[in-house]
Design a protein around this motif. Structure first.
Motif, PDB file in Angstrom:
ATOM      1  N   LEU A  85       7.799 -32.336   2.983  1.00 35.46           N
ATOM      2  CA  LEU A  85       7.246 -33.572   2.409  1.00 35.46           C
ATOM      3  C   LEU A  85       6.390 -33.315   1.165  1.00 35.46           C
ATOM      4  O   LEU A  85       5.823 -34.247   0.601  1.00 35.46           O
ATOM      5  N   GLY A  86       6.272 -32.061   0.746  1.00 39.60           N
ATOM      6  CA  GLY A  86       5.454 -31.761  -0.438  1.00 39.60           C
ATOM      7  C   GLY A  86       3.968 -31.968  -0.181  1.00 39.60           C
ATOM      8  O   GLY A  86       3.247 -32.488  -1.043  1.00 39.60           O
ATOM      9  N   GLY A  87       3.500 -31.549   0.973  1.00 32.31           N
ATOM     10  CA  GLY A  87       2.088 -31.736   1.339  1.00 32.31           C
ATOM     11  C   GLY A  87       1.144 -30.926   0.468  1.00 32.31           C
ATOM     12  O   GLY A  87       1.535 -29.912  -0.117  1.00 32.31           O
ATOM     13  N   LEU A  88      -0.100 -31.385   0.381  1.00 30.71           N
ATOM     14  CA  LEU A  88      -1.124 -30.646  -0.361  1.00 30.71           C
ATOM     15  C   LEU A  88      -1.532 -29.391   0.398  1.00 30.71           C
ATOM     16  O   LEU A  88      -1.667 -28.320  -0.184  1.00 30.71           O
ATOM     17  N   SER A  89      -1.779 -29.541   1.708  1.00 31.38           N
ATOM     18  CA  SER A  89      -2.289 -28.413   2.475  1.00 31.38           C
ATOM     19  C   SER A  89      -1.888 -28.523   3.940  1.00 31.38           C
ATOM     20  O   SER A  89      -1.682 -29.622   4.461  1.00 31.38           O
ATOM     21  N   GLY A  90      -1.782 -27.341   4.571  1.00 32.60           N
ATOM     22  CA  GLY A  90      -1.688 -27.236   6.025  1.00 32.60           C
ATOM     23  C   GLY A  90      -2.965 -26.542   6.470  1.00 32.60           C
ATOM     24  O   GLY A  90      -3.330 -25.501   5.924  1.00 32.60           O
ATOM     25  N   ASP A  91      -3.666 -27.112   7.434  1.00 34.49           N
ATOM     26  CA  ASP A  91      -5.015 -26.651   7.767  1.00 34.49           C
ATOM     27  C   ASP A  91      -5.091 -26.106   9.193  1.00 34.49           C
ATOM     28  O   ASP A  91      -4.466 -26.655  10.097  1.00 34.49           O
ATOM     29  N   HIS A  92      -5.857 -25.043   9.380  1.00 34.84           N
ATOM     30  CA  HIS A  92      -6.056 -24.260  10.617  1.00 34.84           C
ATOM     31  C   HIS A  92      -5.120 -23.044  10.632  1.00 34.84           C
ATOM     32  O   HIS A  92      -5.507 -21.974  10.262  1.00 34.84           O
ATOM     33  N   LEU A  93      -3.891 -23.209  11.174  1.00 29.99           N
ATOM     34  CA  LEU A  93      -2.829 -22.201  11.046  1.00 29.99           C
ATOM     35  C   LEU A  93      -3.059 -20.908  11.827  1.00 29.99           C
ATOM     36  O   LEU A  93      -2.428 -19.890  11.527  1.00 29.99           O
ATOM     37  N   GLU A  94      -3.927 -20.936  12.847  1.00 30.35           N
ATOM     38  CA  GLU A  94      -4.109 -19.729  13.662  1.00 30.35           C
ATOM     39  C   GLU A  94      -2.791 -19.309  14.308  1.00 30.35           C
ATOM     40  O   GLU A  94      -2.547 -18.126  14.534  1.00 30.35           O
ATOM     41  N   ALA A  95      -1.929 -20.302  14.647  1.00 34.60           N
ATOM     42  CA  ALA A  95      -0.714 -20.009  15.418  1.00 34.60           C
ATOM     43  C   ALA A  95       0.572 -20.191  14.606  1.00 34.60           C
ATOM     44  O   ALA A  95       1.649 -20.346  15.168  1.00 34.60           O
ATOM     45  N   ILE A  96       0.482 -20.173  13.267  1.00 34.99           N
ATOM     46  CA  ILE A  96       1.677 -20.443  12.447  1.00 34.99           C
ATOM     47  C   ILE A  96       2.741 -19.361  12.652  1.00 34.99           C
ATOM     48  O   ILE A  96       2.420 -18.177  12.764  1.00 34.99           O
ATOM     49  N   ASP A  97       4.018 -19.781  12.726  1.00 37.63           N
ATOM     50  CA  ASP A  97       5.103 -18.802  12.867  1.00 37.63           C
ATOM     51  C   ASP A  97       5.680 -18.439  11.492  1.00 37.63           C
ATOM     52  O   ASP A  97       5.312 -19.023  10.480  1.00 37.63           O
ATOM     53  N   GLU A  98       6.597 -17.458  11.500  1.00 37.42           N
ATOM     54  CA  GLU A  98       7.106 -16.934  10.219  1.00 37.42           C
ATOM     55  C   GLU A  98       7.871 -17.992   9.434  1.00 37.42           C
ATOM     56  O   GLU A  98       7.791 -18.054   8.209  1.00 37.42           O
ATOM     57  N   ALA A  99       8.635 -18.840  10.136  1.00 34.56           N
ATOM     58  CA  ALA A  99       9.415 -19.875   9.445  1.00 34.56           C
ATOM     59  C   ALA A  99       8.474 -20.852   8.730  1.00 34.56           C
ATOM     60  O   ALA A  99       8.724 -21.253   7.580  1.00 34.56           O
ATOM     61  N   GLY A 100       7.371 -21.193   9.391  1.00 35.82           N
ATOM     62  CA  GLY A 100       6.392 -22.098   8.795  1.00 35.82           C
ATOM     63  C   GLY A 100       5.757 -21.485   7.558  1.00 35.82           C
ATOM     64  O   GLY A 100       5.568 -22.148   6.538  1.00 35.82           O
TER      65      GLY A 100
END
Ligand SMILES: [Zn+2]
Length: 411
Positions: A256-271
């Motif tokens: 969606l062309g977001g400005l930011s993703g916030d927190h991300l302690e559990a983000i995976d490689e695809a993300g």
């Protein structure tokens, strides 16, 4: 004759190109000239132009006014009782399920008048400013009805209108399901999309829309529905994602062309790779991972993937009761493995991009806004070196001196 010149500064413009150290662009014994609210001159102190007001900084660190890209600073009530229980070993989600957590702040916030909320928000904004912050992203999300969400966003806008800080706003109706609608999440999402968001957009009170997309919060499909509705109204989008689990929120923000993703302690490689490709900024929130006693995200993963990193306070009563953005930068270095230079860029130029501010915010450049913060240390890199407690000695917002603190060097 300029309005203001700051000279004798150890300046970091945060406006360079190249490596993180080159982007920081440190210049010992520099001066900055200000006219009409903009920076009009940068150069060696010895060549500084004349001005109506000249401040000699005696070697103090001078940076662009810091930018906090993630706050929930409009709220009433305290969560010290809950904090005491959690630190005693009880689980955050158990307390939330009993009507504590966000719901308890919602009750206190709804019960406060708009004037009371403004007074509380202003005090927090001034505390941020005393730490050198001149620009801030402010979310709603403790009202959770159309009228109360509008009220919180009006309070946030008033902080800028009264000259306290530069503000961008995010509508966060999808912060939690309100206590009176427990068990009716689908109907509440209908209300957010069908009533709250249109009212907020028509009132011109939100620059962006945010969603808390996680285990125990809103699902990926609900997040998509809300953020697509936001985009259809011309609003920017961001989200709280991957704090406990990566539900696909980072990839959705990339799509969606977001400005930011916030927190991300559990983000995976695809993300991670989706965010890198789309240029979505990762906003890291040390106050939250510290308070929740979570493992910090690893900066090396974001660096390797090419995701720009910002750092915010996440100022909120439940999981991050702090206004000390330099402390958050210091924790991002120690816990997450950011470099000192990355942390400084993360609370200036990268934070400005995450928050969606105009070009030039979070940098010192000719033609940019004259938002500046001096600190009682001799090197800008001492901001993340100091483990908290570092206040600004001089804060300039839009060309005007808005705060002056103790000038004594502390390191
Ligand atoms: Zn947050």
């Amino acid at each position: 004759m300029l309005d203001l010149v700051l000279k004798g500064a150890h300046l970091a413009t945060c406006d360079g190109a190249g490596s993180a150290a080159e982007q920081l662009d440190r210049r010992p014994d520099a001066a900055v000239g200000v006219e009409g609210g903009r920076v009009v001159w940068i150069g060696p102190s010895a060549e500084a132009p004349a001005a109506r007001e000249v401040r000699e900084l005696e070697g103090a660190a001078l940076l662009p006014g810091l930018v906090d890209p993630h706050t929930h600073l409009v709220f009433a009530g305290s969560r010290v009782e809950e904090f005491t229980r959690r630190m005693g070993g009880e689980d955050y989600r158990t307390i939330a399920a009993e009507g504590g957590g966000i719901a308890s702040t919602v009750r206190a916030t709804r019960a406060a008048s708009e004037e009371q909320l403004f007074a509380l928000a202003k005090a927090r904004a001034e505390a941020l400013r005393a730490r050198g912050v001149t620009s801030v992203e402010v979310k709603s999300g403790y009202g959770l009805t159309t009228e109360s969400e509008l009220r919180l966003l009006r309070v946030a806008r008033r902080l800028e209108a009264e000259g306290v800080l530069r503000v961008t706003t995010s509508f966060l109706g999808a912060h939690a399901v309100p206590p009176e609608k427990r068990g009716e999440r689908a109907r509440y999402v209908d209300e957010v999309v069908g009533e709250q968001l249109p009212a907020v957009a028509e009132a011109g009170l939100a620059d962006a829309v945010d969603v808390y997309c996680d285990d125990g919060a809103f699902t990926l499909e609900e997040t998509r529905r809300i953020l697509e509705a936001a985009k259809a109204r011309g609003l920017k989008v961001r989200a709280h994602v991957g704090q406990f689990a990566d539900l696909g929120g980072p990839a959705l923000l990339a799509e969606l062309g977001g400005l930011s993703g916030d927190h991300l302690e559990a983000i995976d490689e695809a993300g991670l790779s989706a965010m890198a490709e789309a240029g979505v900024v990762a906003v890291l929130l040390p106050g939250a991972w510290r308070t929740l006693r979570q493992e910090a995200p690893r900066a090396e993963r974001f660096r390797a993937a090419g995701v720009p990193m910002a750092v915010g306070t996440d100022l909120n009563p439940g999981t991050s009761p702090t206004t000390d953005l330099p402390l958050c930068a210091a924790l991002a270095v120690r816990d997450a493995g950011m470099t000192v230079e990355e942390a400084l860029l993360g609370v200036t130029r990268v934070a400005a991009r995450a928050a969606g501010f105009e070009e030039g915010v979070g940098r010192v450049r000719v033609g940019g806004p004259a938002d500046l913060a001096a600190f009682p240390v001799q090197d800008p890199r001492a901001l993340p070196y100091a483990l908290g407690g570092l206040g600004a000695s001089l804060v300039v917002r839009a060309g005007a001196i808005v705060a002056e603190g103790p000038p004594a060097p502390v390191f």
